[in-house]
Design a protein around this motif. Sequence first.
Motif, short mmCIF file in Angstrom:
data_model
loop_
_atom_site.label_atom_id
_atom_site.label_comp_id
_atom_site.label_asym_id
_atom_site.label_seq_id
_atom_site.Cartn_x
_atom_site.Cartn_y
_atom_site.Cartn_z
N LYS A 1 -1.77 13.47 0.56
CA LYS A 1 -2.98 13.58 -0.23
C LYS A 1 -4.23 13.43 0.33
O LYS A 1 -4.33 12.87 1.57
N ARG A 2 -5.50 13.80 -0.37
CA ARG A 2 -6.65 13.76 0.15
C ARG A 2 -7.07 12.08 0.20
O ARG A 2 -6.88 11.39 -0.63
N HIS A 3 -7.52 11.59 1.24
CA HIS A 3 -8.39 10.22 1.22
C HIS A 3 -9.50 10.13 0.37
O HIS A 3 -10.14 11.07 0.25
N HIS A 4 -9.81 9.04 -0.32
CA HIS A 4 -11.08 8.99 -1.01
C HIS A 4 -12.38 9.15 -0.28
O HIS A 4 -13.24 9.76 -0.79
N TYR A 5 -12.48 9.04 1.16
CA TYR A 5 -13.52 8.89 1.82
C TYR A 5 -13.35 10.25 2.71
O TYR A 5 -14.26 11.21 2.81
N SER A 6 -12.45 10.46 3.71
CA SER A 6 -12.15 11.42 4.68
C SER A 6 -10.83 11.48 5.22
O SER A 6 -10.34 10.46 5.00
N GLY A 7 -10.38 12.67 5.32
CA GLY A 7 -9.11 12.86 6.00
C GLY A 7 -8.03 12.87 5.05
O GLY A 7 -8.17 13.29 3.75
N TYR A 8 -6.82 12.36 5.60
CA TYR A 8 -5.72 12.56 4.43
C TYR A 8 -4.90 11.19 4.69
O TYR A 8 -5.23 10.36 5.33
N CYS B 1 0.58 -1.24 0.01
CA CYS B 1 0.07 -0.02 -0.13
C CYS B 1 0.85 1.20 -0.03
O CYS B 1 0.53 2.20 -0.71
N ASP B 2 1.89 1.46 0.64
CA ASP B 2 2.66 2.54 0.96
C ASP B 2 1.76 3.76 1.34
O ASP B 2 1.88 4.94 0.82
N ILE B 3 1.15 3.53 2.41
CA ILE B 3 0.25 4.67 2.92
C ILE B 3 0.12 4.49 4.44
O ILE B 3 0.00 3.43 5.17
N PHE B 4 0.01 5.93 4.94
CA PHE B 4 -0.11 6.05 6.50
C PHE B 4 -1.49 6.76 6.40
O PHE B 4 -1.50 7.79 6.07
N PHE B 5 -2.52 6.25 7.09
CA PHE B 5 -3.72 6.79 6.99
C PHE B 5 -4.15 8.10 8.09
O PHE B 5 -3.55 7.65 9.45
N ILE B 6 -4.62 9.02 7.93
CA ILE B 6 -4.92 9.94 8.88
C ILE B 6 -6.49 10.06 8.78
O ILE B 6 -6.91 11.14 7.93
N PRO B 7 -7.32 9.30 9.36
CA PRO B 7 -8.71 9.45 9.08
C PRO B 7 -9.45 10.77 10.00
O PRO B 7 -8.75 11.40 10.93
N GLY B 8 -10.24 11.33 9.16
CA GLY B 8 -10.87 12.61 9.37
C GLY B 8 -11.33 12.62 10.86
O GLY B 8 -11.35 13.52 11.76
N GLU B 9 -12.13 11.42 11.36
CA GLU B 9 -12.86 11.50 12.53
C GLU B 9 -11.87 11.14 13.76
O GLU B 9 -12.13 11.43 14.83
N GLU C 1 -6.19 23.21 -2.94
CA GLU C 1 -5.46 22.44 -3.83
C GLU C 1 -5.65 20.68 -3.90
O GLU C 1 -5.74 20.12 -4.78
N LEU C 2 -5.69 20.41 -2.42
CA LEU C 2 -5.75 19.05 -2.19
C LEU C 2 -7.28 18.38 -2.58
O LEU C 2 -7.49 17.23 -2.65
N ASP C 3 -8.27 19.24 -2.40
CA ASP C 3 -9.39 18.99 -2.77
C ASP C 3 -9.86 18.72 -4.25
O ASP C 3 -11.09 18.86 -4.70
N THR C 4 -8.81 18.64 -5.04
CA THR C 4 -9.19 18.66 -6.76
C THR C 4 -9.55 17.29 -7.04
O THR C 4 -9.29 16.53 -6.18
N ILE C 5 -10.57 17.32 -7.89
CA ILE C 5 -11.37 15.94 -8.33
C ILE C 5 -10.65 15.36 -9.68
O ILE C 5 -10.46 16.10 -10.29
#
Length: 478
Positions: A427-434, A376-384, A399-403
Amino acid sequence: MDSNDGQNPDPELPEEFWNRIRQLAGSEGKNVDKESLVFVMERKLNASDIDDSQHRLVIQPVKNSFLTIDEDERLKQKLEAGRSQTTGKEENPNPVPAWIIDPDLEKSSITLRMWKIGKSAEHFKYVFINEWKQIVKKNNLRKIHAVRLWAVRVGVHRELWFALVKLPQPQTKAAARGNLLNRSSIAEQKTGSDGKNSEIELEAKVKKNTEIELEANVKKNSEIELEANMKKNSEIELEADMEKNSEIELEADKEKNSEIELEANMKKNSEIELEANMKKNSEIELEANIKMKNSENELEANMKKNSEIELEANIKMKNSENELDDKLEDLRFYFGQKLPIELVNKMKEIERGEVDESKILVIRKPLSSDDLDPSCDIFFIPGEEMLNDDFLKHREKAELDTIPPSSAYLAVELIDMNLIRHSVHLKRHHYSGYMVTEGWNGVKYGFGNQLRKGQLLELWAVRVGEDLWFVLRDVTPK
């Protein structure tokens, strides 16, 4: 084969070894630098290479340079401990760790050292030690075998991997001479046999062929008749089975329809009975309420019950206020924390610029399986779970909110727990957070980190000039 004079090009690494290296590296989330592949040497094994008491392979002569300058200098450092008690050679105490793909396409660790033989500065030899003994036994290596050795670099940390190929054993002169004698003997026997045919043998052969032909015809007719009988029996059995199945299906349909009709009747009766009971209960309840309303004792009971309910509500509200105060106190604690002075000094030393003293604690979370997944190469930062989302400026958020979200990123520098600097993407996560990516695997496998599931980490945001930096802290309770 000690040098390449331009007329004999280096041999190519066999395709099955190249595919195996890419497969193993890919399973660990690493890339293979094909341009770094070099042919090291080819030579025949001798008695000392496979001796149990010596357990080492001398890599000499070296065909091409396969080490970095730092690695080569590290191996050539002068010893403080003198000669090895095991080999009697002067060897460097700081080996270069590496991996090797053996002739059976299995991966294992290997230790590379350098020996110095004699007093001349040019008498350096590279050697495989320790694990080489197991490779010899596992792959059944002998003095008669010749081997080739390649080296290649893998992953962002440029790990050193070797590929050891056992060459096919050439045919000996004695075996070739034996094959030639066997072919000559067979030819002589055939010539003698052709000269001894007689009329008697010819007559016997004609008779034998006639008997064989007759036997074959009888057998063929029996097979045809047997096949016809089997076909006829199969058709009869098939017709009987179809008729039987039709009767079974008809009986099953009748039984199923009876069950459906019975179930429908039972359901209808239950609904009628339920409706009657509900109507009766409603009438009884209405009559009881009228009597209760006109009773003074019941009125007093109702007032007392309401007082108890109001008291319980006040207690719950007070508890809620206390919980809210506790959460606010936790937030004041997190936002009031300061980074250790060594981390601030490290960033000043790296960047030689001004470090903004306003530091923000973004998240405090235990590592999950997804954070440690090498694919995955990802460290999740959930919004909640974020403690503060003001670590980004307004233009950076836009800039990160680009679709789509995965098309936009911020380049960020990250200082890990061992004060090592990494370049990553936010980066922005697909659902919420970064999410921290494109370099997180380098943090996971960085020197001395040894990240594990459940380890409690804090991620801080710091401004160095106008640039955004992250600082990772291990706050796992000891």
